[in-house]
Design an enzyme around this catalytic site. Structure first.
Site, PDB file in Angstrom:
ATOM      1  N   GLN B 124       0.759  -1.168   0.171  1.00  0.00           N
ATOM      2  CA  GLN B 124       0.095   0.034   0.021  1.00  0.00           C
ATOM      3  C   GLN B 124       0.714   1.360  -0.116  1.00  0.00           C
ATOM      4  OE1 GLN B 124      -1.777   0.671   3.722  1.00  0.00           O
ATOM      5  NE2 GLN B 124      -3.429   1.855   2.775  1.00  0.00           N
ATOM      6  N   GLY B 125       0.604   2.161  -0.906  1.00  0.00           N
ATOM      7  CA  GLY B 125       1.356   3.404  -1.012  1.00  0.00           C
ATOM      8  C   GLY B 125       0.561   4.524  -0.935  1.00  0.00           C
ATOM      9  N   SER B 127       0.825   6.966   2.692  1.00  0.00           N
ATOM     10  CA  SER B 127       1.416   7.836   3.307  1.00  0.00           C
ATOM     11  C   SER B 127       2.656   8.417   2.744  1.00  0.00           C
ATOM     12  CB  SER B 127       1.939   7.131   4.599  1.00  0.00           C
ATOM     13  OG  SER B 127       0.656   6.793   5.484  1.00  0.00           O
ATOM     14  N   GLU B 242      -9.994  -1.592   6.172  1.00  0.00           N
ATOM     15  CA  GLU B 242      -8.897  -2.119   7.059  1.00  0.00           C
ATOM     16  C   GLU B 242      -9.612  -2.151   8.546  1.00  0.00           C
ATOM     17  OE1 GLU B 242      -4.491  -0.629   7.903  1.00  0.00           O
ATOM     18  OE2 GLU B 242      -5.933   0.882   7.187  1.00  0.00           O
TER      19      GLU B 242
END
Lengths: 339, 379
Positions: B124-125, B127, B242
């Site tokens: 996951q990109g 932040s 999430e």
């Protein structure tokens, strides 16, 4: 799994919310509290007509034959309205006599308790004196002794009215020898009553939270509503956390009382410990949110603080219940347990 | 109100429990290295072969179509059995659900099966160094060219970046519109030289996360999810995925830690210490409060589509309880528990991130204040 009220339970809740809001407006609660005689017998009669005193008593003895979940629903609403009434003590007397009484004792006392016409009063604290709620005007008193209890008629007991900070209920110091012993243990009913107190505390906390949130939206300082400052809004978020966590534990414990009694001792102690702390801290935080006005007699929030503080003490303090939790989760008994 | 399991839920649990007894691979090798990852990949293949990989996914996409309560049971049972985590956890809980919700038919066809089978690992990109809680301010930019998109920027806190084939990337595609509106959600191929992965050493001493340095990396047009400019809305779905339903299994994990702590207190002769007893009781109450609150929230979500106020505090409950628990454990365990490399020291340190990762407690309280309590916004 369904962790929500069914239609009938929802109906009980909404009826209670409407009825209590109409009967116990803030000015009415204040009037009763300041009069020194907090119970309005006319309103009690209406509550009796709604069948509330007998909600958890079996139909055989004139009750509604419902359970702890329904009792908790009513008690939460009574707490929300901070309703001055002998309800919880009468309900506790009913639970004890139904659980531990003989057929004869049940037939003699439960119909009056269920209809509310011949109320019971029960000892709800013993730290160190025996303190009863709803002793005034009661037909019978439940006085605990060891794991059991005795039934004492009011003329055989010495009752001394106490002037506690919570003036929305009448409390009495009880001195009574003799009486009619119950044959069984009362632990299950005491646990169920502790859950009812937890529910009351959840209701009190919810009311304090609602009042504080409304105020934080309106009150402006430094040119903005105070609820826009995180020092205030995060405190309010913490109050919601306290209230909701206590509520989840209370509903769970009520369900255990009805459906999974082997889990009740732990569940009841968890609920009462959490709700006691939640309500004392949330009502305190509500006063902090109101600031100076919250410290005046004129404002209503102090009635909530006082009810919370006193109910937190009834049927076991949070420290007492946490000690019991520690024992039940595997730390074993402690030589000198707290009381 | 009925907190017992329905016959269907009971059957679901019994089937899973029996399957786990047969198929549990034993404890995963520790260390976060290749060996551990290979083990977790094998475990996911085993889960998938028996239809237990995408439990929450609809059946038409290879999932089990489980109800929210069944998903909670699944999480609880895996925690109870101390089963390893599946290798492609981000693909299963975030990537797949996003493609199912917002992807095209071609994307569903292309991406879903390899997620379930752990053939393709996802990371996951989101932040960035300057965009943490204020995610929508992110600066990584994607510029359209003849063949697709070219991406440049920096991402941080990326787990599994070394193993990952696909990165769920949110990048700015329009710098001229308000910040939430100029974002697009991409699936970026990690197998290209234009992406440099650098491990990020954390306070535990290990490197569980990475930084991504992206310099003119390529993404094809067909890997835009949910349309150009809709990245914020799509990303919010992933974040909700999430959080949803994690409360129950998190509570079970905490309950297991508390059991270990109680054993430790007994070994150390602290079982009669009234302060230890009081703290243990507070933890036990916090754990039960989390578990029951999670169940209430699931019921409400199943009935009305969104959880009630109790759902908004689950993450706060979990992080504060885990931090207090590990703190008490190292106190009771003494210097032995504080030695570098001891399990409790690791858990104590690792749990410091709990109130930051996946939404900081500070921001979560803003959300409770604004969305649940309806208080005026600070901004």
């Amino acid at each position: 799994m369904d962790f929500d009220f069914n239609d009938e339970q929802r109906e009980i809740k909404s009826t209670a919310r409407e009825f209590l809001a109409a009967r116990f407006k803030p000015e009415k609660v204040r009037e009763l509290a300041e009069s020194g005689s907090p119970y309005d017998e006319e309103i009690w009669k209406e509550m009796c007509e709604l069948g509330w005193p007998g909600i958890a008593i079996s139909e055989e003895y004139g009750g509604q034959g419902l359970g702890a979940v329904e009792l908790v629903i009513l008690q939460e609403e009574l707490g929300y309205a901070i309703a001055p009434s002998p309800f919880v003590s009468n309900a506790y007397a009913g639970l004890v006599i139904e659980q531990a009484g003989s057929d004869e004792q049940r037939s003699r006392w439960l119909p009056g308790i269920a209809s509310g016409e011949a109320r019971g009063g029960a000892v709800i604290s013993s730290d160190p004196d025996l303190i009863a709620g709803a002793a005034e005007g009661a037909a019978v008193l439940v006085v605990p002794e060891g794991d059991g209890a005795r039934l004492v008629e009011p003329e055989d007991a010495e009752l001394e009215r106490l002037d506690l900070i919570d003036a929305t209920r009448a409390y009495f110091k009880v001195t009574a020898d003799g009486g009619d012993p119950l044959r069984g243990h009362i632990s299950r009913s005491a646990d169920t009553a502790a859950v009812a107190f937890a529910a009351e505390l959840v209701g009190v906390a919810q009311r304090a939270l609602d009042m504080a949130v409304d105020y934080a939206k309106e009150r402006e300082q430094f040119g903005r509503p105070i609820g826009s400052y995180q020092a205030v809004s995060h405190r309010l978020a913490n109050m919601l956390w306290d209230t909701e966590e206590a509520r989840s534990l209370t509903y769970y414990a009520a369900w255990c009382a009805d459906a999974e009694p082997e889990s009740l001792p732990l569940a009841a102690s968890m609920a009462k410990a959490r709700a006691s702390d939640a309500a004392t801290s949330v009502t305190h935080d509500a006063i902090q949110t109101f600031g100076g006005i919250g410290f005046t007699w004129e404002h209503d929030v102090h009635f909530l603080l006082k009810r919370a503080r006193v109910s937190a003490q009834m049927l076991g303090t949070s420290a007492h219940h946490r000690e019991r939790v520690a024992e039940l989760v595997g730390l074993g008994e402690r030589a000198a347990a707290l009381t | 109100m009925d907190l017992s399991l329905t016959p269907e839920e009971q059957a679901f649990r019994d089937e899973l429990r029996a399957w786990l007894e047969e198929n549990h691979p034993g404890p995963a090798p520790k260390g976060g290295d290749q060996e551990q990852f290979a083990f977790e990949r094998d475990w996911q293949r085993t889960l998938h072969a028996a239809g237990w990989a995408g439990v929450s996914w609809p059946k038409e996409y290879g999932g089990r179509g489980a109800t929210l309560i069944e998903q909670a049971i699944f999480g609880e049972e895996l925690a109870r059995a101390k089963a390893p985590r599946p290798a492609n956890v981000l693909g299963l809980v975030m990537g797949g659900p996003v493609v199912i919700a917002h992807g095209t038919e071609e994307q569903k066809e292309r991406f879903l099966e390899p997620i379930l089978s752990a053939e393709e690992i996802w990371c996951q990109g989101f932040s960035e160094p300057e965009s943490g809680s204020d995610l929508a301010s992110l600066k990584t930019k994607a510029v359209a060219d003849d063949s697709g998109w070219r991406v440049t920027g920096q991402k941080v806190w990326t787990t599994f970046a070394h193993e990952a084939k696909w990165c769920m990337l949110v990048a700015r595609t329009d710098p001229d519109v308000p910040k939430h509106k100029g974002l697009t959600y991409f699936l970026m191929d990690m197998e290209q030289d234009e992406i440099e992965v650098r491990p990020l050493r954390q306070i535990t001493g290990e490197a569980e996360f990475n930084e991504l340095f992206i310099e003119n990396a390529y993404i094809s047009d067909s890997n835009v999810v949910g349309g150009v400019g809709n990245g914020w809305m799509v990303a919010i779905t992933t974040l909700m995925n999430e959080r949803a339903g994690l409360g129950a299994s998190a509570a079970l994990g905490l309950a297991q830690s508390l059991d270990e702590l109680i054993e430790l207190a007994k070994e150390r002769g602290r079982a009669e210490d009234p302060i230890v007893r009081d703290k243990v009781a507070r933890l036990r109450i916090g754990i039960e409060g989390l578990r029951r609150g999670a169940m209430r929230a699931l019921t409400t979500t199943m009935k009305v589509g969104v959880p009630g106020p109790e759902g908004s505090i689950a993450k706060l409950q979990w992080s504060s309880t885990n931090q207090a628990l590990t703190d008490l454990a190292v106190e009771i365990g003494g210097t032995e528990a504080l030695e570098q490399g001891s399990t409790w020291a690791y858990r104590f340190l690792r749990s410091r991130a709990n109130s930051i990762e996946g939404g900081t407690s500070d921001v979560l309280k803003n959300i409770v204040a604004e969305r649940v309590l309806g208080l005026p916004k600070l901004r």
